[in-house]
Design a protein around this motif. Structure first.
Motif, PDB file in Angstrom:
ATOM      1  N   SER A 136      -2.735   1.126 -10.782  1.00  0.00           N
ATOM      2  CA  SER A 136      -2.734   2.194  -9.793  1.00  0.00           C
ATOM      3  C   SER A 136      -1.470   3.048  -9.930  1.00  0.00           C
ATOM      4  O   SER A 136      -0.373   2.525 -10.075  1.00  0.00           O
ATOM      5  CB  SER A 136      -2.773   1.540  -8.400  1.00  0.00           C
ATOM      6  OG  SER A 136      -2.753   2.507  -7.405  1.00  0.00           O
TER       7      SER A 136
ATOM      8  N   ALA B 252       1.659   1.902  -4.045  1.00  0.00           N
ATOM      9  CA  ALA B 252       0.539   2.124  -4.968  1.00  0.00           C
ATOM     10  C   ALA B 252      -0.754   1.736  -4.269  1.00  0.00           C
ATOM     11  O   ALA B 252      -0.747   0.898  -3.365  1.00  0.00           O
ATOM     12  CB  ALA B 252       0.722   1.299  -6.239  1.00  0.00           C
ATOM     13  N   GLU B 253      -1.850   2.338  -4.713  1.00  0.00           N
ATOM     14  CA  GLU B 253      -3.141   2.044  -4.084  1.00  0.00           C
ATOM     15  C   GLU B 253      -3.488   0.566  -4.267  1.00  0.00           C
ATOM     16  O   GLU B 253      -3.465   0.059  -5.385  1.00  0.00           O
ATOM     17  CB  GLU B 253      -4.222   2.916  -4.724  1.00  0.00           C
ATOM     18  CG  GLU B 253      -5.548   2.866  -3.987  1.00  0.00           C
ATOM     19  CD  GLU B 253      -6.636   3.683  -4.680  1.00  0.00           C
ATOM     20  OE1 GLU B 253      -7.802   3.286  -4.595  1.00  0.00           O
ATOM     21  OE2 GLU B 253      -6.299   4.712  -5.301  1.00  0.00           O
ATOM     22  N   PRO B 254      -3.779  -0.133  -3.160  1.00  0.00           N
ATOM     23  CA  PRO B 254      -4.027  -1.576  -3.283  1.00  0.00           C
ATOM     24  C   PRO B 254      -5.379  -1.905  -3.927  1.00  0.00           C
ATOM     25  O   PRO B 254      -6.256  -1.043  -4.023  1.00  0.00           O
ATOM     26  CB  PRO B 254      -3.988  -2.062  -1.832  1.00  0.00           C
ATOM     27  CG  PRO B 254      -4.174  -0.863  -0.980  1.00  0.00           C
ATOM     28  CD  PRO B 254      -3.827   0.351  -1.790  1.00  0.00           C
ATOM     29  N   GLU B 255      -5.489  -3.151  -4.369  1.00  0.00           N
ATOM     30  CA  GLU B 255      -6.723  -3.709  -4.925  1.00  0.00           C
ATOM     31  C   GLU B 255      -7.260  -2.890  -6.094  1.00  0.00           C
ATOM     32  O   GLU B 255      -8.459  -2.749  -6.284  1.00  0.00           O
ATOM     33  CB  GLU B 255      -7.792  -3.867  -3.826  1.00  0.00           C
ATOM     34  CG  GLU B 255      -7.362  -4.880  -2.764  1.00  0.00           C
ATOM     35  CD  GLU B 255      -8.344  -4.976  -1.609  1.00  0.00           C
ATOM     36  OE1 GLU B 255      -9.522  -5.236  -1.873  1.00  0.00           O
ATOM     37  OE2 GLU B 255      -7.916  -4.780  -0.456  1.00  0.00           O
ATOM     38  N   LYS B 256      -6.333  -2.336  -6.864  1.00  0.00           N
ATOM     39  CA  LYS B 256      -6.728  -1.516  -8.012  1.00  0.00           C
ATOM     40  C   LYS B 256      -5.746  -1.773  -9.159  1.00  0.00           C
ATOM     41  O   LYS B 256      -4.539  -1.752  -8.958  1.00  0.00           O
ATOM     42  CB  LYS B 256      -6.674  -0.035  -7.593  1.00  0.00           C
ATOM     43  CG  LYS B 256      -7.144   0.922  -8.675  1.00  0.00           C
ATOM     44  CD  LYS B 256      -7.062   2.343  -8.157  1.00  0.00           C
ATOM     45  CE  LYS B 256      -7.389   3.340  -9.267  1.00  0.00           C
ATOM     46  NZ  LYS B 256      -7.220   4.717  -8.828  1.00  0.00           N
TER      47      LYS B 256
ATOM     48  N   LYS C 270       2.810   6.110  -5.652  1.00  0.00           N
ATOM     49  CA  LYS C 270       2.686   7.088  -4.567  1.00  0.00           C
ATOM     50  C   LYS C 270       4.023   7.772  -4.277  1.00  0.00           C
ATOM     51  O   LYS C 270       4.075   8.720  -3.511  1.00  0.00           O
ATOM     52  CB  LYS C 270       2.196   6.386  -3.287  1.00  0.00           C
ATOM     53  CG  LYS C 270       0.740   5.921  -3.344  1.00  0.00           C
ATOM     54  CD  LYS C 270       0.333   5.334  -2.007  1.00  0.00           C
ATOM     55  CE  LYS C 270      -1.125   4.907  -1.998  1.00  0.00           C
ATOM     56  NZ  LYS C 270      -1.501   4.295  -0.713  1.00  0.00           N
TER      57      LYS C 270
ATOM     58  N   ALA D 198       0.818  -1.228   0.000  1.00  0.00           N
ATOM     59  CA  ALA D 198       0.000   0.000   0.000  1.00  0.00           C
ATOM     60  C   ALA D 198       0.845   1.268   0.000  1.00  0.00           C
ATOM     61  O   ALA D 198       0.376   2.329  -0.423  1.00  0.00           O
ATOM     62  CB  ALA D 198      -0.935  -0.011   1.209  1.00  0.00           C
ATOM     63  N   TRP D 199       2.097   1.171   0.461  1.00  0.00           N
ATOM     64  CA  TRP D 199       2.904   2.393   0.507  1.00  0.00           C
ATOM     65  C   TRP D 199       3.497   2.782  -0.855  1.00  0.00           C
ATOM     66  O   TRP D 199       4.032   3.857  -1.030  1.00  0.00           O
ATOM     67  CB  TRP D 199       4.025   2.290   1.556  1.00  0.00           C
ATOM     68  CG  TRP D 199       4.752   0.971   1.600  1.00  0.00           C
ATOM     69  CD1 TRP D 199       4.547  -0.042   2.491  1.00  0.00           C
ATOM     70  CD2 TRP D 199       5.802   0.522   0.726  1.00  0.00           C
ATOM     71  NE1 TRP D 199       5.386  -1.098   2.205  1.00  0.00           N
ATOM     72  CE2 TRP D 199       6.165  -0.777   1.148  1.00  0.00           C
ATOM     73  CE3 TRP D 199       6.458   1.083  -0.375  1.00  0.00           C
ATOM     74  CZ2 TRP D 199       7.157  -1.530   0.510  1.00  0.00           C
ATOM     75  CZ3 TRP D 199       7.444   0.347  -1.008  1.00  0.00           C
ATOM     76  CH2 TRP D 199       7.780  -0.948  -0.565  1.00  0.00           C
TER      77      TRP D 199
ATOM     78  N   GLN E 246       3.710  -0.457 -13.707  1.00  0.00           N
ATOM     79  CA  GLN E 246       2.335  -0.059 -13.423  1.00  0.00           C
ATOM     80  C   GLN E 246       1.350  -0.910 -14.216  1.00  0.00           C
ATOM     81  O   GLN E 246       0.279  -1.253 -13.747  1.00  0.00           O
ATOM     82  CB  GLN E 246       2.168   1.407 -13.816  1.00  0.00           C
ATOM     83  CG  GLN E 246       1.089   2.122 -13.043  1.00  0.00           C
ATOM     84  CD  GLN E 246       0.977   3.568 -13.477  1.00  0.00           C
ATOM     85  OE1 GLN E 246       1.891   4.141 -14.054  1.00  0.00           O
ATOM     86  NE2 GLN E 246      -0.157   4.172 -13.217  1.00  0.00           N
TER      87      GLN E 246
END
Length: 342
Positions: A27, A20-24, A30, A17-18, A67
């Motif tokens: 994404s 890239a936005e998870p579950e997407k 970040k 999660a740190w 990505q």
């Protein structure tokens, strides 16, 4: 690989999660600059450790440094304008805004080679690296230059071959080409799709694979699957020519799909990466469910050529779900391994 039924994944694994936005899917990052470069390496270390802990035999980078499985490669090429976008229909299923081919395509420098060297430095075990296949690349672009899908595919095949040769030199054991487009454009696959794939693997001594699936568990794909009826026979259209090709491994979707298992007979003699994990559900398979899929496959592929795998990539899933699915894959393969040995 000397181990019987060596396990692997089809491609992507969830990112932390740190970074890239998870579950997407796809994404955005970040982090930026040096922090992003370091973050990608940390994510790669992490995904490797999770695969190893789950008992995955042939590990990958989990696509942590990219990505998108197609456009991240294309971003590094000349001749494609990412500012000039057009809407095209991807794999005859959904519309997407894509970059435009504005001139001759070429690769000035390696794309994934440094990442592959880094992965190689972290493990002595076999590693697999995924690249987009020529046909799936052209299906993710608007071509304003060549104005011929076939011409552009041959150009990409040459570029992919340059990259693949350097990945092999970096110590990659299996180079996999992702070709979901092979399940859609059957005439093109047989006319020139497999030929361009063979151009991409020309001169390689490492093992080569092609991954052909029904896509991530996104709505456009699950909706499409509902239109395919009670039997999904797409593989029947392309397997005969693939069987005659120089590709070593064929990766396909089996678990929770309507693919008749006997279609694997059409690629007899090839190594088969049997998708025994459904990536379109958050339900974690039991080891016994995985084993049942593998047992069915063993009717049509020799045990020394069966490679238990996931149906597709797992980027859109929660990390805990992906972890559970990897563990189930290993445990299920272990059950069948014991049965064969006994």
């Amino acid at each position: 690989m000397n181990k019987l039924l060596p396990t692997s994944t089809a491609g992507s694994l969830p990112k932390p999660a740190w970074i890239a936005e998870p579950e997407k899917l796809w994404s955005p990052w970040k982090l930026e600059g040096d922090e992003l470069a370091e973050g990608k390496q940390d994510a790669l270390r992490l995904t490797l450790a999770e695969q190893q802990r789950a008992g995955i035999d042939i590990v990958s980078d989990g696509e942590q440094t990219r990505q998108h499985f197609v456009t991240t490669f294309i971003e590094h090429l000349d001749g494609v304008d990412f500012e000039k976008r057009e809407t095209v229909r991807i794999r005859n299923r959904y519309d997407a805004s894509v970059p435009t081919v504005v001139g001759a395509v070429s690769r000035e420098r390696p794309v994934f080679v440094e990442d592959a060297k880094f992965l190689r430095s972290l493990t002595d075990g076999p590693i697999k690296w995924a690249l987009p296949g020529p046909m799936t690349m052209i299906d993710t672009l608007y071509d304003a230059h060549y104005q011929s899908r076939e011409k552009l595919a041959w150009e990409f095949a040459k570029i992919l071959n340059q990259e693949a040769r350097e990945l092999e030199a970096a110590g990659v054991d299996i180079i996999q080409f992702d070709e979901p487009a092979f399940n859609v454009f059957f005439d093109e696959v047989n006319d020139w799709g497999i030929a361009t794939l063979e151009r991409a693997i020309e001169g390689l001594k490492c093992e080569t694979a092609v991954h052909i699936c029904y896509g991530y568990g996104i709505k456009a794909n699950t909706d499409w699957k509902k239109t395919l009826g009670s039997e999904w026979r797409q593989y029947e259209e392309t397997f005969p020519k693939l069987q005659a090709s120089n590709i070593d491994l064929v990766s396909l979707e089996c678990h929770n799909s309507h693919v008749p298992m006997e279609l694997i007979e059409l690629i007899r003699g090839k190594k088969v990466m049997v998708g025994a994990i459904d990536v379109a559900t958050i339900t974690i398979e039991t080891p016994e469910e995985v084993a049942a899929t593998l047992r069915k496959a063993l009717q049509f592929v020799d045990a020394d050529k069966l490679y238990p795998c996931t149906n597709c990539g797992m980027t859109p899933l929660a990390r805990s779900v992906a972890r559970g699915k990897l563990q189930a894959l290993s445990a299920g393969a272990a059950i069948v391994r014991r049965e064969i040995s006994a």
